[in-house]
Motif scaffolding. Structure first.
Motif, mmCIF file in Angstrom:
data_model
loop_
_atom_site.group_PDB
_atom_site.id
_atom_site.type_symbol
_atom_site.label_atom_id
_atom_site.label_comp_id
_atom_site.label_asym_id
_atom_site.label_seq_id
_atom_site.Cartn_x
_atom_site.Cartn_y
_atom_site.Cartn_z
ATOM 1 N N THR A 314 71.428 51.148 54.744
ATOM 2 C CA THR A 314 72.736 51.925 54.169
ATOM 3 C C THR A 314 73.083 51.217 53.353
ATOM 4 O O THR A 314 73.193 49.799 53.243
ATOM 5 N N THR A 315 73.653 51.614 51.917
ATOM 6 C CA THR A 315 74.168 51.289 50.874
ATOM 7 C C THR A 315 75.421 51.719 50.345
ATOM 8 O O THR A 315 75.761 53.012 50.766
ATOM 9 N N ASP A 316 76.336 50.953 49.590
ATOM 10 C CA ASP A 316 77.275 51.675 48.870
ATOM 11 C C ASP A 316 76.946 52.582 47.698
ATOM 12 O O ASP A 316 75.779 52.592 47.497
ATOM 13 N N GLU A 322 73.841 47.189 52.726
ATOM 14 C CA GLU A 322 74.966 46.718 53.730
ATOM 15 C C GLU A 322 74.250 46.446 55.061
ATOM 16 O O GLU A 322 74.566 45.489 55.733
ATOM 17 N N ARG A 323 73.474 47.524 55.433
ATOM 18 C CA ARG A 323 72.871 47.394 56.717
ATOM 19 C C ARG A 323 71.142 47.905 56.504
ATOM 20 O O ARG A 323 70.922 48.894 56.102
ATOM 21 N N GLY A 341 73.372 42.489 50.605
ATOM 22 C CA GLY A 341 74.073 42.398 49.273
ATOM 23 C C GLY A 341 73.049 42.634 48.267
ATOM 24 O O GLY A 341 73.776 42.350 46.930
ATOM 25 N N LYS A 342 72.011 42.749 48.207
ATOM 26 C CA LYS A 342 70.893 42.986 47.102
ATOM 27 C C LYS A 342 71.220 44.332 46.709
ATOM 28 O O LYS A 342 71.499 45.365 47.333
ATOM 29 N N ASP A 343 70.481 44.698 45.404
ATOM 30 C CA ASP A 343 70.277 45.930 44.878
ATOM 31 C C ASP A 343 69.144 46.729 45.463
ATOM 32 O O ASP A 343 68.097 46.109 45.587
ATOM 33 N N TYR A 392 75.589 55.710 51.206
ATOM 34 C CA TYR A 392 74.291 56.295 51.333
ATOM 35 C C TYR A 392 73.330 55.694 52.447
ATOM 36 O O TYR A 392 73.590 54.520 52.749
ATOM 37 N N VAL A 393 72.720 56.701 53.067
ATOM 38 C CA VAL A 393 71.739 56.351 53.923
ATOM 39 C C VAL A 393 70.342 56.750 53.490
ATOM 40 O O VAL A 393 69.987 57.853 53.265
ATOM 41 N N TRP A 394 69.426 55.826 53.255
ATOM 42 C CA TRP A 394 68.290 55.791 52.932
ATOM 43 C C TRP A 394 67.186 55.688 53.897
ATOM 44 O O TRP A 394 67.197 54.980 54.871
#
Length: 638
Positions: A314-316, A322-323, A341-343, A392-394
């Protein structure tokens, strides 16, 4: 300080009893009042339901008797036609029709339609316009009639607008003779207006509301559709050729509720206050339980995610992680704290354009492990929300093992194809020489067997050629000689080349738009004919005997679309996503009616791609298949 205060334990118990005792007494009074009210309401509702069941049974029996009686008479008429071998005597038939009309209630007319043409209607008076009508010319009724014939089952349909005027219910019986041949239809038109009026009078006398509809429909043909939502009782009707539902409810539903309100009014203000206080305490307890359940659910969900072998991240919106689940350690080699917190792009070799916005469909890319190793990766993205903000959920899947298996399979197919081609060429040559008479005259039986061997040898040669073509296309080794060609000439040539195959299947090839003479494309004519041969052969194989295969041209500003349309049964919806994959077939069993290797459409896709176009599929309104490809129009002719 301790001497001036009560121990905490006894103090808490005193406070507890000061609340529990009055609450217990008041709660008992409230429960008793509620229990009595419910008992009274239940008895009244039970009494009303019992009355409604009795009334509903009478009304259902009345409807089934009134409607089924003329329908059974129609079956007797069908038996008369079958017994006569499909050629009933006109005089006997008229006498039988007159007798049936006298016995049956609500029958407006009886009709015989051999070969789906109404040739006999009784009585004729008032039904003259129906004589000679061909059911295939009635677009609103013909699809239902086709379904009745295909299922070989009688059906009761309506209300239907009649050719002779007015509306009515039609009971159609498909007649099949003893040898299994289809003879035609026997139709019984029911005029149920008198039945509905009688039914309305009876329902009014019973003080009930009544509605009828077809099972599964939302619209009622008797009464109102909303009565089914408010119905006390819903019953299925046993009718021949139709499934009806009957909804019934009482006109007066308020008798029991008045007593319930009196019982409720018997509570005091103290009961109401206690109920509110008890509900408040209960809400606190429920909130605490809900909080625990939420925490347990979150823990359980986390365990499920960690058990998944695919990586879920999960990312912003900016791509900051984030998770994630524990699979990220197995696939990429990173510990979870290392990635927080990484890209997200740290895990990919390169991000494609357009990855910063919206949904991302499933696609293949290259992933990078912590060690720097590159591997094949399958990736998709969906949007979600958390706290009112988009996230976003990858979903990432390691497909390196699958790619290795595919590579081994391709290498194996390529090697086998090359090794088989040389001996197969010799076999074809030897068979051709033998059939040509080099070894002397052959008997008819020898000629037949050698011809079969040559045909199957040629099929094997075509399969090997397809395998070699798909291999060349996969590694970009197939040569292309691009030239400017008028599209109309290319399509006419395709029709001529594939005409023998169509004639063998009794299928007609047509160019639907022959006037598009100004469309020029830059293609390899040999590969274009290979593309059209695959699409036309596929359409011919799936077309019915004496069917048509159309080629349609549609010009746009910068491109042209060529469609190949057949009259077959189309492609099953669940198979459409795999249409252009290698070795994919809708019917992969060894008993399929239409043979094929599953390579033709995969080759077409690669050929169109090499000619800077795109290929696709859609189903026609008539149910057939339409394969189309788009090519860019040539910008200059010389």
């Amino acid at each position: 300080m301790q001497g001036n205060s009560l121990p905490q334990g006894p103090l808490l118990r005193l406070k507890l009893w000061s609340w529990v005792l009055p609450l217990f007494c008041l709660a008992c009074a409230l429960v008793l009042t509620e229990y009595q009210a419910r008992e009274i309401v239940a008895r009244q509702q039970h009494r009303q339901l019992k009355q409604l069941v009795s009334v509903a049974g009478q009304l259902r029996s009345f409807i089934e008797s009134e409607v089924n009686t003329p329908l059974y008479l129609s079956l007797g008429l069908a038996s008369h036609v079958q017994a006569s071998g499909g050629q009933p005597d006109p005089k006997d038939t008229l006498l039988l029709l007159a007798g049936l009309l006298e016995q049956g209630k609500h029958i407006r007319n009886l009709a015989l339609a051999p070969d789906n043409v109404l040739t006999l209607v009784f009585p004729v008076e008032g039904n003259e316009r129906a004589l000679g009508v061909h059911y295939a010319n009635l677009p609103q009724q013909w699809p239902a009639i086709q379904q009745i014939i295909a299922e070989k089952k009688a059906r009761l349909v309506g209300p239907v607008s009649l050719v002779q005027g007015g509306k009515g219910f039609i009971y159609r019986v498909p007649v099949f003779l003893n040898d299994g041949r289809y003879w035609g239809l026997i139709s019984t038109v029911l005029d149920l207006n008198a039945l509905w009026q009688n039914l309305a009078q009876q329902s009014n006398s019973y003080q009930v509301l009544l509605a009828l509809r077809y099972a599964g429909d939302t619209e009622a043909f008797v009464g109102r559709s909303e009565w089914f939502q408010d119905a006390t009782l819903t019953l299925d009707l046993s009718l021949r050729g139709a499934q009806w539902q009957m909804a019934i409810r009482s006109l007066d539903d308020t008798e029991g509720w008045g007593l319930w309100q009196w019982r409720l009014a018997g509570g005091s203000v103290s009961l109401l206050f206690c109920l509110m206080l008890g509900w408040l305490l209960f809400s606190f307890r429920r909130s605490y339980q809900f909080s625990e359940a939420l925490q347990e659910t979150e823990t359980y969900g986390r365990r499920i995610l960690d058990a998944v072998s695919d990586v879920i991240i999960t990312t912003d919106l900016q791509g900051r992680i984030e998770r994630m689940n524990q699979a990220v350690t197995v696939v990429f080699g990173y510990l979870q704290p290392e990635l927080l917190g990484k890209d997200f792009r740290l895990l990919l070799q390169a991000a494609e354009p357009g990855w910063n916005e919206g949904q991302l469909p499933l696609q293949e890319t290259i992933g990078v492990r912590k060690s720097g190793e590159l591997f094949a990766l399958e990736l998709s993205r969906r949007e979600t929300e958390r706290g009112g903000q988009r996230r976003y959920v990858w979903l990432l899947r390691d497909i390196s093992a699958r790619k290795e298996v595919e590579q081994l399979k391709d290498e194996f197919v390529s090697t086998v194809s090359h090794e088989l081609r040389t001996p197969l060429t010799s076999i074809n040559g030897a068979l051709g020489l033998t059939l040509g008479g080099v070894l002397g005259p052959l008997t008819d039986k020898q000629q037949h067997m050698l011809s079969l061997a040559q045909q199957n040898s040629q099929r094997l040669a075509n399969l090997i050629n397809d395998l070699l073509d798909i291999e060349k296309l996969a590694v970009n080794k197939m040569p292309f000689k691009f030239k400017l060609w008028p599209l109309q000439n290319l399509l006419h040539q395709s029709l001529e080349l594939n005409q023998p195959v169509a004639l063998a299947r009794q299928v007609q090839l047509l160019l639907d738009d022959p006037d598009q003479a100004d469309a020029w494309v830059e293609v390899d004519d040999t590969r274009f004919q290979q593309l059209m041969a695959n699409l036309l052969a596929n359409a011919i194989r799936h077309s019915p005997v004496k069917g048509q295969v159309k080629i349609r041209i549609e010009l746009q500003q910068t491109q042209v679309t060529v469609s190949v349309i057949d009259q077959g049964s189309g492609v099953p919806p669940e198979f459409v996503p795999r249409l252009f994959q290698k070795f994919s077939q809708a019917d992969a069993s060894d008993r399929r009616a239409i043979s094929g290797t599953g390579l033709g459409l995969a080759i077409c896709k690669e050929l169109v791609k090499a000619m800077q176009g795109e290929i696709g599929y859609r189903q026609t309104e008539q149910g057939g298949a339409c394969f189309y490809f788009r090519l860019p129009l040539a910008t200059q002719l010389f």
